[in-house]
Scaffold this active site. Sequence first.
Site, PDB file in Angstrom:
ATOM      1  N   TYR A  68       5.766  -1.176  15.452  1.00  0.00           N
ATOM      2  CA  TYR A  68       4.508  -1.932  15.313  1.00  0.00           C
ATOM      3  C   TYR A  68       4.619  -3.338  15.898  1.00  0.00           C
ATOM      4  O   TYR A  68       3.606  -4.009  16.082  1.00  0.00           O
ATOM      5  CB  TYR A  68       4.093  -2.061  13.846  1.00  0.00           C
ATOM      6  CG  TYR A  68       3.929  -0.771  13.088  1.00  0.00           C
ATOM      7  CD1 TYR A  68       3.926   0.471  13.729  1.00  0.00           C
ATOM      8  CD2 TYR A  68       3.783  -0.783  11.702  1.00  0.00           C
ATOM      9  CE1 TYR A  68       3.779   1.649  13.021  1.00  0.00           C
ATOM     10  CE2 TYR A  68       3.641   0.397  10.980  1.00  0.00           C
ATOM     11  CZ  TYR A  68       3.646   1.603  11.641  1.00  0.00           C
ATOM     12  OH  TYR A  68       3.514   2.767  10.927  1.00  0.00           O
ATOM     13  N   HIS A 112      11.485   6.995  11.649  1.00  0.00           N
ATOM     14  CA  HIS A 112      10.058   7.047  11.969  1.00  0.00           C
ATOM     15  C   HIS A 112       9.580   8.445  12.359  1.00  0.00           C
ATOM     16  O   HIS A 112       8.439   8.834  12.073  1.00  0.00           O
ATOM     17  CB  HIS A 112       9.742   6.059  13.093  1.00  0.00           C
ATOM     18  CG  HIS A 112       8.342   5.545  13.062  1.00  0.00           C
ATOM     19  ND1 HIS A 112       7.988   4.277  13.487  1.00  0.00           N
ATOM     20  CD2 HIS A 112       7.183   6.110  12.643  1.00  0.00           C
ATOM     21  CE1 HIS A 112       6.691   4.102  13.330  1.00  0.00           C
ATOM     22  NE2 HIS A 112       6.174   5.197  12.832  1.00  0.00           N
TER      23      HIS A 112
END
Length: 281
Positions: A54, A112
Site C-alpha cells: 500500500y 499478503h
Amino acid sequence: MANLTLQSTYILASGFRIPVVGFGVYQTARAATEAVVLKAFETGYRHVDSARAYRNEGPTADAIKKSGIPRSDLFFTTKIRTSEMGYGPSKRALESSFKETGLDYFDLVLIHAPYGGREARLGTWRALVEAQKAGKIRSIGVSNYGVHHLEELDEYIKSGGGGEISVGQWEIHPWLAREDIVDWCRKHNVVVEAYSPLVQGVRANEPVLTALTKKYNKSFAQVLVRWSLQKGLVPLPKTATHSRVGPNIDIFDFELNEEDMKMLETGEYAPVCWDPVKSFD
C-alpha cells in the site's frame, strides 16, 4: 453479539487480542493516510490494517505516534508483499518496514498472498516465526490463501516449522462468503478478517440491501459491516473520506435477525478484488 462495541476484542491463538473491527488503508494515498487514520482513532477505532504494497506504512505509523493513545491500545497490521516472498527477502522486508515505521513491534504481520511456490511461502513463514520469537511481531498469519495453501502451512507447522496461524484475511461479503475457508479457520482457531466488506460500493443498490437499509434506517455500508460482524468476522471497512469514517462503524445499536441474514446468503462467487486463493503454484 449485541454487547460488542468498537473496543471489543477477540483472543488470538498467539494469546494477544485483536479489535473486532479494523480500519483499512488500501489505496489510500500516502499524503492522505496520516490524517484519515487520526480521524479513525478519534472516532474510536483502535485497529488499522496496512501493507507494504500500500506504500503507506510510514504515515499510518505517524498517526499511531501522534494520536496520544498508548501504543499498547492500538493494533497495527502490515503484510509481506508478493515480490518479497522467501526467507531472505522477507527478513529484509521486515527490516525495511521497521525502518519505515519507527515502531518497536508490529501487532500482526500477514503473508499478503500465496504466490511464489511452496519453498517461498514456507521461507516467508520461517522469517515471520523468527521475528515473532524475537518479540518484534506479536501475531502472524496469512492473506488470500486457499484451503490447499492453509493445509500446506498447517502441515509445516505441525512438522516443526513453528508459529501459529493467528489470523487469515480475505475478501469476504455476501457475494463472496468463502464458507470453505471460513469453516477451515473456525476448526483451526484462526480469526478471519474481511477486507472489502463494503464490496467497494458496487452492490450498494442491490434490492436486498435497499430493503434492509429501509428496515433499519441504516446505510448499505452499515448493513454490510454488521453482517460481517455477525458472521464472527473482523471487518476492515476502508474510506479516505473523513465524513464516512464514523458512520461506517455506527453498527452497534442494531442487529440483523435470522431472516435478514438468510436474505444475504446469495450463493454468488463474485470477487471485486484479486483472487489469489485460486493459485496452485
